[in-house]
Design an enzyme around this catalytic site. Structure first.
Site, short mmCIF file in Angstrom:
data_model
loop_
_atom_site.label_atom_id
_atom_site.label_comp_id
_atom_site.label_asym_id
_atom_site.label_seq_id
_atom_site.Cartn_x
_atom_site.Cartn_y
_atom_site.Cartn_z
N VAL A 58 53.65 38.14 42.89
CA VAL A 58 54.80 38.96 42.76
C VAL A 58 54.96 40.39 42.71
CG1 VAL A 58 55.98 40.14 40.25
CG2 VAL A 58 55.18 37.81 40.28
N PRO A 59 55.32 40.55 43.44
CA PRO A 59 55.23 42.03 44.44
C PRO A 59 55.52 43.12 44.57
CG PRO A 59 57.02 40.74 45.26
CD PRO A 59 56.75 39.69 44.28
N CYS A 60 55.03 43.50 43.02
CA CYS A 60 55.37 45.29 42.91
C CYS A 60 55.10 46.41 43.95
CB CYS A 60 54.50 44.82 41.64
SG CYS A 60 52.34 45.23 41.52
N HIS A 61 54.21 45.48 44.74
CA HIS A 61 53.59 46.89 45.93
C HIS A 61 55.55 47.29 46.78
CE1 HIS A 61 53.28 43.03 47.67
NE2 HIS A 61 53.61 43.58 48.73
N ARG A 62 56.23 46.20 46.72
CA ARG A 62 57.35 47.14 47.36
C ARG A 62 58.49 47.84 46.70
NH1 ARG A 62 58.92 40.56 48.64
NH2 ARG A 62 56.84 39.88 49.96
#
Length: 192
Positions: free
Chosen positions: A159-163
């Site tokens: 779940v790409p919270c790094h984006r």
């Protein structure tokens, strides 16, 4: 007398975990893998992937939390995590842009869950600001709450919270540390 220090207990542990999974006696299966952002703890329930943790979070603390919040029957091993490990390896190799895994989202509720549900819609290799995510989730003034939702994301990378970045384009924070966030963003930029 048996010297247990010289006995390889891995096969026994694997058989125990497999039997527990077969008999539905296992609340959480976990394993630790190496990755370009350091060692990661992967944990899954029968419903799906429930947690990915960075080593800096302290795996023992994470496992204790899972035992408390999900169920006390936590074992290392089982094949429940084979697909997760395979898809992460493909992602880190630049061969996978989205994950196709069942997710157990019980560790997030309310607005946090809404934010985390939006994150996979941010295209691979792209970013959104905290403000854009707040607007996309129907709460344009909840910018700080978006930051909290990202900071408490139990499934980073998948779940790409790094984006999600600050409005000025700076990184903001990241549970795995800023170097891990830079690494993930660079990996996606190169492979996009």
């Amino acid at each position: 007398m048996i010297d247990f220090g010289s006995v390889d207990l891995a096969p026994l542990r694997e058989r125990l975990a497999a039997r527990a999974a077969e008999e539905e006696l296992l609340d959480v299966a976990y394993r630790v893998i190496d990755s370009p952002v350091g060692r990661l703890l992967l944990a899954a329930t029968p419903a799906g992937l429930v947690r990915i943790a960075f080593e800096r979070e302290d795996f023992d603390v994470v496992l204790d939390d899972l035992a408390r919040r999900v169920g006390p029957r936590v074992l290392r091993g089982t094949d429940r995590l084979d697909d997760v490990e395979r898809e992460l390896a493909e992602y880190f190799a630049g061969q996978r842009r989205a994950f196709d895994l069942p997710l157990d989202t019980r560790l997030s509720t309310g607005f946090r869950r809404a934010v985390q549900a939006h994150l996979p819609s941010i295209p691979y290799g792209h970013t959104e600001s905290y403000t854009e995510v707040a607007t996309a989730t129907g709460s344009p003034r909840a910018v700080r709450a978006v930051g909290t939702a990202c900071a408490t994301n139990p499934l980073p990378v998948v779940v790409p919270c790094h984006r999600v970045l600050r409005s000025d384009g700076s990184l903001g924070g990241y549970l795995g540390g800023l170097e891990a966030k830079r690494t993930l963003l660079e990996l996606e930029r190169r492979a996009a």
